[in-house]
Design a protein around this motif. Sequence first.
Motif, short mmCIF file in Angstrom:
data_model
loop_
_atom_site.label_atom_id
_atom_site.label_comp_id
_atom_site.label_asym_id
_atom_site.label_seq_id
_atom_site.Cartn_x
_atom_site.Cartn_y
_atom_site.Cartn_z
N LEU A 60 51.92 27.60 28.76
CA LEU A 60 51.33 28.92 29.02
C LEU A 60 49.93 29.00 28.41
N GLY A 61 48.98 29.45 29.21
CA GLY A 61 47.60 29.58 28.77
C GLY A 61 46.75 28.34 29.00
N LYS A 62 47.37 27.22 29.32
CA LYS A 62 46.61 25.99 29.58
C LYS A 62 45.84 26.14 30.89
N GLN A 63 44.67 25.51 30.95
CA GLN A 63 43.86 25.56 32.16
C GLN A 63 43.82 24.19 32.82
N LEU A 64 43.75 24.21 34.15
CA LEU A 64 43.69 23.00 34.96
C LEU A 64 42.52 23.13 35.93
N PRO A 65 41.92 22.01 36.32
CA PRO A 65 40.86 22.08 37.33
C PRO A 65 41.44 22.49 38.68
N GLY A 66 40.70 23.26 39.42
CA GLY A 66 41.14 23.64 40.75
C GLY A 66 40.97 25.12 41.01
N ASN A 67 41.51 25.56 42.14
CA ASN A 67 41.39 26.95 42.59
C ASN A 67 42.70 27.40 43.21
N VAL A 68 42.87 28.72 43.30
CA VAL A 68 43.95 29.31 44.10
C VAL A 68 43.27 29.92 45.30
N ASP A 69 43.49 29.32 46.47
CA ASP A 69 42.79 29.72 47.68
C ASP A 69 43.70 30.50 48.62
N LYS A 70 43.12 31.47 49.32
CA LYS A 70 43.82 32.24 50.34
C LYS A 70 43.73 31.46 51.65
N VAL A 71 44.88 31.20 52.30
CA VAL A 71 44.91 30.47 53.55
C VAL A 71 45.76 31.21 54.58
N GLU A 72 45.41 31.07 55.85
CA GLU A 72 46.18 31.68 56.92
C GLU A 72 47.51 30.95 57.06
N CYS A 73 48.54 31.70 57.50
CA CYS A 73 49.86 31.10 57.73
C CYS A 73 50.57 31.89 58.81
N GLU A 74 51.76 31.45 59.17
CA GLU A 74 52.58 32.18 60.13
C GLU A 74 52.92 33.55 59.53
N PRO A 75 52.97 34.60 60.34
CA PRO A 75 53.26 35.93 59.80
C PRO A 75 54.65 35.97 59.15
N TYR A 76 54.74 36.74 58.07
CA TYR A 76 56.02 36.94 57.38
C TYR A 76 56.02 38.33 56.76
N GLU A 77 57.23 38.82 56.47
CA GLU A 77 57.36 40.15 55.89
C GLU A 77 57.39 40.07 54.37
N TYR A 78 56.70 41.02 53.75
CA TYR A 78 56.64 41.11 52.30
C TYR A 78 57.00 42.55 51.92
N VAL A 79 57.89 42.71 50.94
CA VAL A 79 58.28 44.04 50.49
C VAL A 79 57.57 44.33 49.18
N ASN A 80 56.77 45.40 49.15
CA ASN A 80 56.10 45.83 47.93
C ASN A 80 57.18 46.34 46.98
N LYS A 81 57.32 45.70 45.82
CA LYS A 81 58.38 46.02 44.88
C LYS A 81 58.24 47.42 44.30
N GLU A 82 57.02 47.92 44.19
CA GLU A 82 56.79 49.24 43.61
C GLU A 82 57.07 50.37 44.59
N THR A 83 56.69 50.20 45.86
CA THR A 83 56.81 51.28 46.84
C THR A 83 57.92 51.08 47.85
N GLY A 84 58.41 49.84 48.00
CA GLY A 84 59.42 49.55 49.00
C GLY A 84 58.85 49.35 50.39
N GLU A 85 57.53 49.49 50.53
CA GLU A 85 56.86 49.35 51.81
C GLU A 85 56.97 47.90 52.30
N VAL A 86 57.31 47.73 53.58
CA VAL A 86 57.41 46.40 54.19
C VAL A 86 56.09 46.11 54.91
#
Length: 136
Positions: A60-86
């Motif tokens: 925990l707290g260690k750093q590594l070289p690299g990035n977290v990138d946003k990439v397109e993918c097949e559509p999927y459903e996500y449920v917002n844990k706070e609001t319940g919105e799908v």
Amino acid sequence: MVTIVGFKQCESKDGKQFVALEIQGELRLIQSETTGKFYLTANKTSISTSFPLQVCQTLLGKQLPGNVDKVECEPYEYVNKETGEVLTLFHTYVYSSEKKAILNHSMQPSYIQEPFIQQNQASLGQFSLSGVIGAA
């Protein structure tokens, strides 16, 4: 750079146990489209590891070289844990190493060898650059 910010015990589709590290990319300032106000965020994703939970705790707290990138993918459903919105999402976040970009630039051996040979031509005069023994 990415930072290891968490970990969790997971189970693969075939029932095997493994640990996933949660990693977070660089902080970013984003301006809200509705209010115009800025907020701070960072992309997160998880990567599997062969380490046991005890080792992951020490990472925990260690750093590594690299990035977290946003990439397109097949559509999927996500449920917002706070609001319940799908929500239907068309993207995901993946880890990409900085080395990958460098390696993909050129996979030819000359990529590394040529600058060395050019810089050291005088001292290499007695060695064969073709692999055949004889005059260079």
